[in-house]
Every structure is written in structure tokens, then in C-alpha cells.
Design an enzyme around this catalytic site. Sequence first.
Site, PDB file in Angstrom:
ATOM      1  N   ARG A   1      -7.693  -0.522   1.200  1.00  0.00           N
ATOM      2  CA  ARG A   1      -8.196  -1.772   0.635  1.00  0.00           C
ATOM      3  C   ARG A   1      -8.677  -1.586  -0.803  1.00  0.00           C
ATOM      4  O   ARG A   1      -8.677  -2.529  -1.585  1.00  0.00           O
ATOM      5  CB  ARG A   1      -9.308  -2.334   1.531  1.00  0.00           C
TER       6      ARG A   1
ATOM      7  N   LYS B   1     -10.111  12.465   8.802  1.00  0.00           N
ATOM      8  CA  LYS B   1      -9.588  12.043  10.087  1.00  0.00           C
ATOM      9  C   LYS B   1      -9.570  13.220  11.071  1.00  0.00           C
ATOM     10  O   LYS B   1      -9.551  14.389  10.652  1.00  0.00           O
ATOM     11  CB  LYS B   1      -8.150  11.536   9.938  1.00  0.00           C
TER      12      LYS B   1
ATOM     13  N   LYS C   1       0.840  -1.201   0.000  1.00  0.00           N
ATOM     14  CA  LYS C   1       0.000   0.000   0.000  1.00  0.00           C
ATOM     15  C   LYS C   1       0.872   1.248   0.000  1.00  0.00           C
ATOM     16  O   LYS C   1       1.741   1.411   0.852  1.00  0.00           O
ATOM     17  CB  LYS C   1      -0.905  -0.006   1.237  1.00  0.00           C
TER      18      LYS C   1
ATOM     19  N   ASP D   1       1.626   6.269   5.764  1.00  0.00           N
ATOM     20  CA  ASP D   1       0.613   5.357   5.254  1.00  0.00           C
ATOM     21  C   ASP D   1       1.059   4.651   3.974  1.00  0.00           C
ATOM     22  O   ASP D   1       0.312   3.858   3.412  1.00  0.00           O
ATOM     23  CB  ASP D   1      -0.703   6.112   5.022  1.00  0.00           C
TER      24      ASP D   1
ATOM     25  N   ASP E   1     -12.220   6.806   4.245  1.00  0.00           N
ATOM     26  CA  ASP E   1     -10.972   6.568   4.983  1.00  0.00           C
ATOM     27  C   ASP E   1     -10.577   5.097   4.971  1.00  0.00           C
ATOM     28  O   ASP E   1      -9.531   4.727   5.479  1.00  0.00           O
ATOM     29  CB  ASP E   1     -11.108   7.087   6.420  1.00  0.00           C
TER      30      ASP E   1
ATOM     31  N   GLU F   1      -9.543   3.542   2.420  1.00  0.00           N
ATOM     32  CA  GLU F   1      -9.069   3.665   1.037  1.00  0.00           C
ATOM     33  C   GLU F   1      -8.003   2.652   0.674  1.00  0.00           C
ATOM     34  O   GLU F   1      -7.856   2.286  -0.490  1.00  0.00           O
ATOM     35  CB  GLU F   1      -8.535   5.085   0.794  1.00  0.00           C
TER      36      GLU F   1
END
Length: 480
Positions: free
Chosen positions: A334, A260, A248, A271, A330, A332
Site C-alpha cells: 500500500r 514473514k 504492485k 508479490d 510487511d 509495504e
Amino acid sequence: MNLTLSFSQLAKIEADALVVPVFEGVLPVKLHPWIAQLEASGEFKGKKGETEVIPQPEGFLAKRLVLAGAGKESAFTGTEARKWAATVVRSFKSKALKSIALVTGSEHVAFVAEGVVLADWEADAHKSKKDPSCKLEAVAVVVPGGDPSLEVAFERGRIVAEGQNLTRDLANEPGNLLPPRVLAERARQMAADNGLQCEVLDETKMRELGFGALLGVSQGSAEPPTFTILRYEPAQAVEGVHLGLIGKGVTFDTGGISIKPSEGMEKMKYDMSGGAAMIGAMYAIARLKPSVRITAFIPSVENMPGSKAQRPGDIVTSLAGKTVEVLNTDAEGRLILIDAITYAKQQNCTHLIDAATLTGAIAVALGSVNCGAFTNDQPFMDRLLESSRTQGEKIWQMPMDDEYKEMLKSPYADLPNISGGRYGGAITAAKFLEEWTEGTPWIHLDIAGVAWLDEGKAGLAKGPSGFGVRTLADLACKWR
């Protein structure tokens, strides 16, 4: 920092400090007369964290002989040797020493080399002035009378740790300096330097191919998405195996329209740690040259709440043709992973591993100690767990019962991107991903709790941990 391997006798080692591991109840009294007195007095026992310095030791070229407690000898595994070396190096970085030598046994050469390289990393890449107290310039790993064949293990340890540090470098970059296009360029440069093939799909190509789930996430950002592919082709590959590594790569995650809270959002630069881990693993793989064919896929986006951003309630069509109702923007990660999984299958990957900072739920379940792991193939998972144990990266297998799939229902699309309830979030996220594997052996690593260190520990600086690189490199090298 200059790192070398030495087979010299201890008395002939020239360094500001010669550091010897000492185990509880096993003090090396013959090494120096003063050690017998330490044993008799009981003031030094060899416990973890204990140190004793003997200045100007008679009969040694080193300026100091340092006894560094290593705990119980029976518990001194490779993982503990790595931690011991890293802790020693970080403690000496703040002292006015320029060179140290670490003594180890032949079985721990690779682990000690890793510990030294990992301890040298700092999160201060963007400080205009570095800490002037960090003066350590050279470290020697010493195996007295060792066999030159240990050079192979030494280099392996150095390479794997360099891959982990590369991952930490990338995950430490702020979102303004590492948008998807820059992450792709960094991967391309790494590939060029290490003999890997690299291809980067741009937004136009992804739209042409049908990456609907990924493009839905990226549409709220002015920064275009990228999809980076790194290929390793061994000269004599294991037949019938093509390992796909998927990471990812959300270079910054605001949460999108489902924004968030502001507290802690600055950390969302990490992330893309899953993507960074795959780039670091491929660096190590390129240099270690395992016999299995491996391709890494790094889908990369920014998740922003721009005027064109994806909305809760939107329905997107994935590369596989399945539709997804976006209940929460949020969730996102996946969405970009399912298109990557499908693309990896189209590239004939026979086994898939994805790594992602996917859910806060995994951190609630396992804290910052263990990574959560999910699979549809137990023998494949057993391989990975064996490598994780060898490398000291803690991974805990989570359940994947069919009942969790029942929590993912949408009256409007094939699947929603989140479940309707608050419980089992890490598992339902994994069950969502599993739908796109369609039976291909697959492991999902949810690294949200372990990819970042809020405080330094075990010889590692505060910041990104580089989790996963060691395990993936070990898995690749052991595949036969």
C-alpha cells in the site's frame, strides 16, 4: 505450439485427434454410427470430463474421433468453452499425439483460442530438461463452414491469452532473476515490440520528485527501485477519459523488519503479480487497439530487512505530502501504491484501477475463488464487473463504509499503514489507498487469493494465474 483456425468440414480435417464437444443428452448420433450405440448403451452421457475415443473413424481423415463431454448445453458459456478447450489440450499434451483439432461454434471461437493458448503454458521455464511426454505441436480450432470474419475473434482470443501468459511468465520468475530493474527492462522490451511508449523513473528521479512512501520500502534492499510507465495513445481517443492502470511490483517480499514466517516465503516472488498483470494487459491493449487512452504505472521494489531497512514506527512523507506511520513493514504494498496513485493523478488520469497481492485478509474472506474489489465510484465498478463476468474472472465487490476509515488512526502521522485491530484487514487497506485518490474514480483489486494456483485447475498449470488481464483488456476495448 502452432495454433490455426479452420473452416473445413469435419471429415476433411487431418489430425491425430478430432475432438468434438458433446452435451448431456445431445449426442451427435449422425456424426458416426458408433455414437448411436454409445447412446443406446448409456455408457457415454456427455458429462463434463467424460471422453470416448473412436479409433480410425470411417469416413474421416483424422486418426481418432474424440467425444469430449461438455456438460449441459444451456450452461455452456464462453467461460465454459474456454475451460473445455484448455482441459482437452492439457489432457492431450501428455499423450503421444502431435496434432489435434477442436470443434466449436462461431460464438465461442475467441474463448476456445484463449483456452488453447493458456493450456500450453507451463511453469518449467528453468528446468534443464523438459517433460518429454509433452509432444503436442499443433492445434486447430475448427468451425465447419465458418465465416472468415471469425478470424478477428480468433486473433482477439489468442492475443488476450498471450497477454495472460506473459503475466504468468513474469510472476513465475524467482526474485534473484527478476529484481525491479529487470522487471522494468522486460516491460521496456514488451513496449518496444508492441508500439507502446515506455519511461522508467530511477531512484534518483523518484527522490527528486518526492516518492517518500515507495523509497521507504526499498531502502532495505541492495536492489534499486524502479517506476515503470507504459503509455498507449490511440489515434482517435475517447474524449475526456484517461485510464490509469497501477500494478504492485514487489519482486520479492520478506516482510522487511516485520519479517514473514519462513514457511511459504519462497512464493513471495509472486508479490509483483499486480505489476505483471498490468504489463500483460498493456500487451493485449497495444495489439487490440481500443479507443481509450491508457497509461500503466508499475512501482517496483524489493522488501528486504537490510541494515538500512525501514523500521516499525518510522514516519514517511508520501508524494502527495501526507505522512504515514509505518506500524508494520510487511504492509509495504500500500505504501508503494499511494505514490503511484498520486503520480497517476498528476499525469491527468481520470479513472484509476490498481491490482495488488495486497492482503492475506482477502484470501481469508474469499479464498482462492474470487478477487476482492473496492471502489469509490459505483458506475465505474459496474463497467468492470460486466467485463469480469464476460471473461469469467470472478470478482466480488467488498464494502467501503466510512466506519472502516475510523480504524485507521495515528497520533503521530496523518495515517498509519495498518489498522489497530485484526478485523477487516482487506477493507482497511482499501480505505487507506482511497485517501490518496481524493475523489478520482478508482477501483482496487486485491488479487492475493487468486494470483497463484497451488494446484492446477480448469486447464491451467500450477503456479501464477495471470488474473486480471482478460478483464482489463475487455474493459478497455468496450469503453466508448
